[in-house]
Motif scaffolding. Structure first.
Motif, mmCIF file in Angstrom:
data_model
loop_
_atom_site.group_PDB
_atom_site.id
_atom_site.type_symbol
_atom_site.label_atom_id
_atom_site.label_comp_id
_atom_site.label_asym_id
_atom_site.label_seq_id
_atom_site.Cartn_x
_atom_site.Cartn_y
_atom_site.Cartn_z
ATOM 1 N N UNK A 1 5.673 -4.692 -6.910
ATOM 2 C CA UNK A 1 6.299 -5.278 -7.713
ATOM 3 C C UNK A 1 5.245 -5.296 -9.121
ATOM 4 N N UNK A 2 4.119 -4.846 -8.950
ATOM 5 C CA UNK A 2 3.463 -5.094 -10.308
ATOM 6 C C UNK A 2 3.134 -3.788 -10.842
ATOM 7 N N UNK A 3 3.715 -2.931 -11.112
ATOM 8 C CA UNK A 3 3.697 -1.519 -11.638
ATOM 9 C C UNK A 3 2.528 -0.918 -12.519
ATOM 10 N N UNK B 1 0.499 -16.527 -1.425
ATOM 11 C CA UNK B 1 1.267 -16.965 -2.615
ATOM 12 C C UNK B 1 0.779 -16.600 -4.086
ATOM 13 N N UNK B 2 1.427 -16.087 -4.993
ATOM 14 C CA UNK B 2 0.828 -15.635 -6.290
ATOM 15 C C UNK B 2 0.354 -17.056 -6.835
ATOM 16 N N UNK C 1 -2.340 -4.056 -2.408
ATOM 17 C CA UNK C 1 -0.792 -4.310 -2.614
ATOM 18 C C UNK C 1 0.144 -3.157 -2.462
ATOM 19 N N UNK C 2 -0.529 -1.955 -3.270
ATOM 20 C CA UNK C 2 0.249 -0.840 -3.193
ATOM 21 C C UNK C 2 0.210 -0.159 -1.998
ATOM 22 N N UNK C 3 -0.797 -0.188 -1.530
ATOM 23 C CA UNK C 3 -0.925 0.300 0.166
ATOM 24 C C UNK C 3 -0.220 -0.322 0.948
ATOM 25 N N UNK C 4 0.170 -1.552 1.154
ATOM 26 C CA UNK C 4 1.059 -2.298 2.011
ATOM 27 C C UNK C 4 2.350 -1.840 1.568
ATOM 28 N N UNK D 1 -5.863 -7.124 -3.864
ATOM 29 C CA UNK D 1 -6.030 -6.653 -5.256
ATOM 30 C C UNK D 1 -4.783 -5.582 -5.160
ATOM 31 N N UNK D 2 -4.691 -5.210 -6.480
ATOM 32 C CA UNK D 2 -3.585 -4.307 -6.701
ATOM 33 C C UNK D 2 -3.339 -3.008 -5.744
ATOM 34 N N UNK D 3 -4.721 -2.450 -5.469
ATOM 35 C CA UNK D 3 -4.610 -1.367 -4.926
ATOM 36 C C UNK D 3 -4.383 -1.669 -3.344
#
Length: 125
Positions: A121-123, A41-42, A109-112, A105-107
């Motif tokens: 969702x967080x470009x 959860x964020x 998240x992008x992989x998933x 982290x964002x990296x």
């Protein structure tokens, strides 16, 4: 009377996190893929971003954990679980981790999200 109707509808709209954990996950063909280990959860948004599916292993030993975007899941009452449009083979090839949690982290998240063909969702972060 109206308050009773609203209360009965609302009790099924939300679910406690401990009741989600352990819920079975199926593919659209009805095959059991695994169960929800937990969900991420964020901290600020309060929105569920990932369901972490426990899959593989035998009797809980050797399981891996597969984060999938929460929006991929649909709850189906007749199954008493969640349904996702994935095959076992797709899940086996997906990003995963063992008992040690990765940095969400964002990296990562992008992989998933990239694996599942979804826009992260967080470009801009």
């Amino acid at each position: 009377m109206a308050d009773t109707l609203i209360a009965s509808q609302e009790k099924h709209r939300l679910i406690a996190s401990d009741r989600v954990e352990g819920t079975k996950v199926y593919n659209r063909e009805g095959d059991k893929l695994g169960s929800i280990k937990n969900f991420m959860v964020g901290k600020v948004s309060g929105q569920a971003e990932y369901a972490v599916i426990e899959f593989g292993g035998i009797l809980g030993i050797g399981n891996d954990y597969y984060p999938i975007p929460w929006d991929m899941l649909t709850y189906e009452e007749d199954k008493g679980g969640y349904v996702v449009g994935l095959t076992k083979e797709q899940l086996e090839k997906a990003p995963r981790h063992s008992s040690a949690f990765p940095e969400y982290d964002h990296n990562y998240g992008r992989t998933v999200f990239d694996y599942y063909g979804m826009a992260y969702p967080y470009p801009f972060i």
